[in-house]
Scaffold this motif. Structure first.
Motif, PDB file in Angstrom:
ATOM      1  N   THR A  64       0.809  -1.219   0.000  1.00  0.00           N
ATOM      2  CA  THR A  64       0.000   0.000   0.000  1.00  0.00           C
ATOM      3  C   THR A  64       0.844   1.272   0.000  1.00  0.00           C
ATOM      4  O   THR A  64       0.342   2.338  -0.358  1.00  0.00           O
ATOM      5  N   ARG A  65       2.126   1.158   0.431  1.00  0.00           N
ATOM      6  CA  ARG A  65       3.024   2.316   0.591  1.00  0.00           C
ATOM      7  C   ARG A  65       2.507   3.293   1.645  1.00  0.00           C
ATOM      8  O   ARG A  65       2.959   4.439   1.706  1.00  0.00           O
ATOM      9  N   ARG A  66       1.584   2.864   2.505  1.00  0.00           N
ATOM     10  CA  ARG A  66       1.012   3.752   3.519  1.00  0.00           C
ATOM     11  C   ARG A  66       1.723   3.549   4.858  1.00  0.00           C
ATOM     12  O   ARG A  66       1.127   3.162   5.867  1.00  0.00           O
ATOM     13  N   TYR A  67       2.991   3.808   4.856  1.00  0.00           N
ATOM     14  CA  TYR A  67       3.792   3.592   6.059  1.00  0.00           C
ATOM     15  C   TYR A  67       3.339   4.485   7.212  1.00  0.00           C
ATOM     16  O   TYR A  67       3.241   4.041   8.357  1.00  0.00           O
ATOM     17  N   TRP A  68       3.091   5.728   6.904  1.00  0.00           N
ATOM     18  CA  TRP A  68       2.659   6.653   7.966  1.00  0.00           C
ATOM     19  C   TRP A  68       1.302   6.246   8.520  1.00  0.00           C
ATOM     20  O   TRP A  68       1.082   6.290   9.740  1.00  0.00           O
ATOM     21  N   LEU A  69       0.388   5.874   7.666  1.00  0.00           N
ATOM     22  CA  LEU A  69      -0.956   5.506   8.123  1.00  0.00           C
ATOM     23  C   LEU A  69      -0.904   4.312   9.072  1.00  0.00           C
ATOM     24  O   LEU A  69      -1.523   4.329  10.144  1.00  0.00           O
ATOM     25  N   LEU A  70      -0.160   3.276   8.699  1.00  0.00           N
ATOM     26  CA  LEU A  70      -0.065   2.089   9.544  1.00  0.00           C
ATOM     27  C   LEU A  70       0.630   2.402  10.864  1.00  0.00           C
ATOM     28  O   LEU A  70       0.255   1.879  11.925  1.00  0.00           O
ATOM     29  N   THR A  71       1.639   3.266  10.803  1.00  0.00           N
ATOM     30  CA  THR A  71       2.335   3.662  12.036  1.00  0.00           C
ATOM     31  C   THR A  71       1.406   4.419  12.976  1.00  0.00           C
ATOM     32  O   THR A  71       1.347   4.139  14.183  1.00  0.00           O
ATOM     33  N   ILE A  72       0.654   5.353  12.438  1.00  0.00           N
ATOM     34  CA  ILE A  72      -0.260   6.162  13.254  1.00  0.00           C
ATOM     35  C   ILE A  72      -1.385   5.301  13.821  1.00  0.00           C
ATOM     36  O   ILE A  72      -1.748   5.423  14.999  1.00  0.00           O
ATOM     37  N   LEU A  73      -1.956   4.426  12.990  1.00  0.00           N
ATOM     38  CA  LEU A  73      -3.021   3.539  13.478  1.00  0.00           C
ATOM     39  C   LEU A  73      -2.512   2.634  14.599  1.00  0.00           C
ATOM     40  O   LEU A  73      -3.192   2.422  15.609  1.00  0.00           O
ATOM     41  N   GLY A  74      -1.303   2.105  14.424  1.00  0.00           N
ATOM     42  CA  GLY A  74      -0.742   1.212  15.431  1.00  0.00           C
ATOM     43  C   GLY A  74      -0.527   1.902  16.759  1.00  0.00           C
ATOM     44  O   GLY A  74      -0.926   1.394  17.819  1.00  0.00           O
ATOM     45  N   TYR A  75       0.078   3.069  16.727  1.00  0.00           N
ATOM     46  CA  TYR A  75       0.297   3.803  17.977  1.00  0.00           C
ATOM     47  C   TYR A  75      -1.030   4.246  18.593  1.00  0.00           C
ATOM     48  O   TYR A  75      -1.194   4.239  19.819  1.00  0.00           O
ATOM     49  N   GLY A  76      -1.969   4.633  17.738  1.00  0.00           N
ATOM     50  CA  GLY A  76      -3.273   5.067  18.243  1.00  0.00           C
ATOM     51  C   GLY A  76      -3.988   3.958  19.003  1.00  0.00           C
ATOM     52  O   GLY A  76      -4.597   4.201  20.061  1.00  0.00           O
ATOM     53  N   MET A  77      -3.919   2.721  18.488  1.00  0.00           N
ATOM     54  CA  MET A  77      -4.541   1.594  19.174  1.00  0.00           C
ATOM     55  C   MET A  77      -3.890   1.356  20.539  1.00  0.00           C
ATOM     56  O   MET A  77      -4.567   1.047  21.523  1.00  0.00           O
ATOM     57  N   THR A  78      -2.574   1.518  20.601  1.00  0.00           N
ATOM     58  CA  THR A  78      -1.860   1.298  21.860  1.00  0.00           C
ATOM     59  C   THR A  78      -2.279   2.295  22.927  1.00  0.00           C
ATOM     60  O   THR A  78      -2.589   1.918  24.071  1.00  0.00           O
ATOM     61  N   VAL A  79      -2.280   3.577  22.570  1.00  0.00           N
ATOM     62  CA  VAL A  79      -2.523   4.610  23.584  1.00  0.00           C
ATOM     63  C   VAL A  79      -3.988   4.656  24.020  1.00  0.00           C
ATOM     64  O   VAL A  79      -4.315   5.316  25.011  1.00  0.00           O
ATOM     65  N   ILE A  80      -4.850   3.945  23.296  1.00  0.00           N
ATOM     66  CA  ILE A  80      -6.253   3.824  23.730  1.00  0.00           C
ATOM     67  C   ILE A  80      -6.451   2.555  24.561  1.00  0.00           C
ATOM     68  O   ILE A  80      -7.068   2.583  25.629  1.00  0.00           O
ATOM     69  N   ALA A  81      -5.905   1.431  24.083  1.00  0.00           N
ATOM     70  CA  ALA A  81      -6.182   0.138  24.716  1.00  0.00           C
ATOM     71  C   ALA A  81      -5.626   0.046  26.130  1.00  0.00           C
ATOM     72  O   ALA A  81      -6.314  -0.434  27.046  1.00  0.00           O
ATOM     73  N   LYS A 131       6.983   1.436  10.852  1.00  0.00           N
ATOM     74  CA  LYS A 131       7.802   2.375  11.631  1.00  0.00           C
ATOM     75  C   LYS A 131       9.281   2.135  11.386  1.00  0.00           C
ATOM     76  O   LYS A 131      10.048   3.091  11.171  1.00  0.00           O
ATOM     77  N   ASP A 132       9.712   0.868  11.408  1.00  0.00           N
ATOM     78  CA  ASP A 132      11.125   0.565  11.173  1.00  0.00           C
ATOM     79  C   ASP A 132      11.548   0.969   9.771  1.00  0.00           C
ATOM     80  O   ASP A 132      12.694   1.385   9.554  1.00  0.00           O
ATOM     81  N   THR A 133      10.646   0.833   8.803  1.00  0.00           N
ATOM     82  CA  THR A 133      10.960   1.256   7.444  1.00  0.00           C
ATOM     83  C   THR A 133      11.193   2.757   7.381  1.00  0.00           C
ATOM     84  O   THR A 133      12.165   3.228   6.782  1.00  0.00           O
ATOM     85  N   LEU A 134      10.321   3.530   8.010  1.00  0.00           N
ATOM     86  CA  LEU A 134      10.478   4.985   8.029  1.00  0.00           C
ATOM     87  C   LEU A 134      11.794   5.381   8.694  1.00  0.00           C
ATOM     88  O   LEU A 134      12.528   6.243   8.191  1.00  0.00           O
ATOM     89  N   ILE A 135      12.117   4.750   9.811  1.00  0.00           N
ATOM     90  CA  ILE A 135      13.354   5.071  10.521  1.00  0.00           C
ATOM     91  C   ILE A 135      14.567   4.674   9.687  1.00  0.00           C
ATOM     92  O   ILE A 135      15.594   5.365   9.691  1.00  0.00           O
ATOM     93  N   SER A 136      14.459   3.571   8.956  1.00  0.00           N
ATOM     94  CA  SER A 136      15.604   3.084   8.177  1.00  0.00           C
ATOM     95  C   SER A 136      16.038   4.091   7.120  1.00  0.00           C
ATOM     96  O   SER A 136      17.224   4.185   6.799  1.00  0.00           O
ATOM     97  N   TYR A 137      15.088   4.849   6.568  1.00  0.00           N
ATOM     98  CA  TYR A 137      15.445   5.853   5.565  1.00  0.00           C
ATOM     99  C   TYR A 137      16.373   6.898   6.170  1.00  0.00           C
ATOM    100  O   TYR A 137      17.406   7.253   5.584  1.00  0.00           O
TER     101      TYR A 137
END
Length: 388
Positions: A76-93, A124-130
């Motif tokens: 999907t190339r949606r690295y930011w979207l998946l990162t934001i969704l993942g962190y969002g689920m954590t800080v709510i759950a 997230k690791d992909t974004l950091i790797s750049y």
């Protein structure tokens, strides 16, 4: 040209620091929650079997599904979207655990937290790797791990204080919403300032249908052997308790010591990796073979040395192992590569930990022997990769 390169280097460094702060705050949420989850489930009426299964299944979800989400992020190339969704689920759950009044609901929220980890980690690791490739892969991932570990150390200590004064798990979990909100604020700031982190290395990823190289798969074999050979701290703590080597109340302090060594070692090993490459990982894997005999000895000083080595090796896992993926994975396959890496490492760690638990009850020398042999086999595989 030089000033432009320097400016890009500075921006890459800023991005790593921002993402490190995100991880620091997120670690305060989920590591803080995990430090209380076992005793909280017990208070809600869960059995020891439930607690053990929750931890085991949670780790399988947290690592196993990274393979799926890694491929999804590349597709999907949606690295930011998946990162934001993942962190969002954590800080709510995790803060929602404050509102639970039965253990099945609490277990469900803990599973959501593990799922969120799997969702965000490859992207997230992909974004950091750049950015890490611009400043030095080892240094970049090492710096990120240092900041990450600050949160992992601080949150359990702070929550210990909260429980000491209030004796309220609900208050302790509820307070985790504060670092959660700050985490999302910093994450969205990073997204706004760096919409395309791939630009930091001057390349634009394109879709690719080619597979991974033979060297990548050899590296993965070495990584899975390394993970399978590694002993979880829980088993080491069990040994300390059973053999009365140290007071029970002091065992968490040893874990804090390991986490502190982890943070320092991650940065140092990161610099070493940038200078000598995969040979640094070969040396660390050989060093790791010493940790198991020391951890499961009967001498206090030997155990302390083992804890220090174990913490240092953990720092290398979080910096060098992740950084080395950038050597073998092209930009367009980076998410899938990190998905494979995390899934393989996590599942191997889980299988190894389960086997070591059984071996401890049967024969401690057998446990030590298997761990050392697996580590040395990993040394041979990683050595062959480094030479090529």
């Amino acid at each position: 040209m030089q000033s432009r390169a320097a400016a890009t280097y500075q921006r890459a460094f800023q991005f790593i620091v921002l993402m490190g702060i995100v991880s620091l705050l997120a670690d305060m949420v989920y590591e803080g929650g995990r430090s209380l989850s076992g005793q909280y489930l017990a208070l809600l009426g869960a059995s020891g079997t439930v607690v053990g299964l929750t931890a085991g299944i949670g780790e399988l979800i947290g690592y196993g599904l990274r393979l799926v989400f890694g491929y999804l992020s590349d597709r999907t190339r949606r690295y930011w979207l998946l990162t934001i969704l993942g962190y969002g689920m954590t800080v709510i759950a995790v803060p929602l655990l404050a509102l639970t009044n039965n253990w099945p609901l609490a277990v469900g929220l803990l599973m959501v937290e593990r799922l969120s980890k799997a969702l965000r980690s490859p992207a997230k690791d992909t974004l950091i790797s750049y950015a890490a490739e611009r400043v030095g892969a080892g240094k970049g991932f090492g710096l990120h791990e240092v900041l990450d570990q600050v949160g992992a150390i601080a949150a359990p200590l702070l929550l210990t204080g909260v429980l000491a004064f209030s004796n309220s798990f609900q208050l302790a979990f509820g307070l985790l919403i504060i670092p959660g909100v700050l985490c999302m604020a910093v994450l969205l700031t990073a997204r706004r300032q760096f919409p395309q982190p791939a630009d930091l290395i001057g390349k634009t990823p394109t879709l690719s249908t080619t597979g991974f190289s033979r060297q990548f798969w050899l590296y993965m074999i070495g990584v899975t052997l390394f993970a399978a050979a590694s002993v979880d701290f829980a088993l080491a703590a069990y040994h300390l308790q059973q053999q009365c080597i140290i007071a029970s109340a002091a065992i968490p302090a040893l874990y804090a010591l390991a986490m502190t060594v982890d943070a320092v070692a991650a940065f140092g090993f990161g610099f070493l990796y940038d200078r000598i490459g995969l040979y640094a990982l070969v040396g660390i894997t050989a060093l790791a073979a010493l940790s198991t005999p020391l951890l499961f000895s009967d001498g206090f000083l030997m155990v302390i040395i083992g804890i220090v080595i174990w913490g240092g090796v953990l720092g290398a896992q979080e910096s060098i192992l992740r950084a080395a993926v950038t050597r073998f994975a092209p930009l367009e396959r980076r998410g899938a590569a990190y998905g494979l890496f995390n899934a393989g490492f996590g599942i191997s760690w889980f299988v190894g930990s389960a086997c070591f638990g059984l071996l401890y009850d049967i024969s401690r020398p057998a446990l030590i022997g298997v761990s050392v042999v697996l580590h040395l086999t990993a040394v041979l595989v990683l050595w062959s990769v480094a030479r090529r």
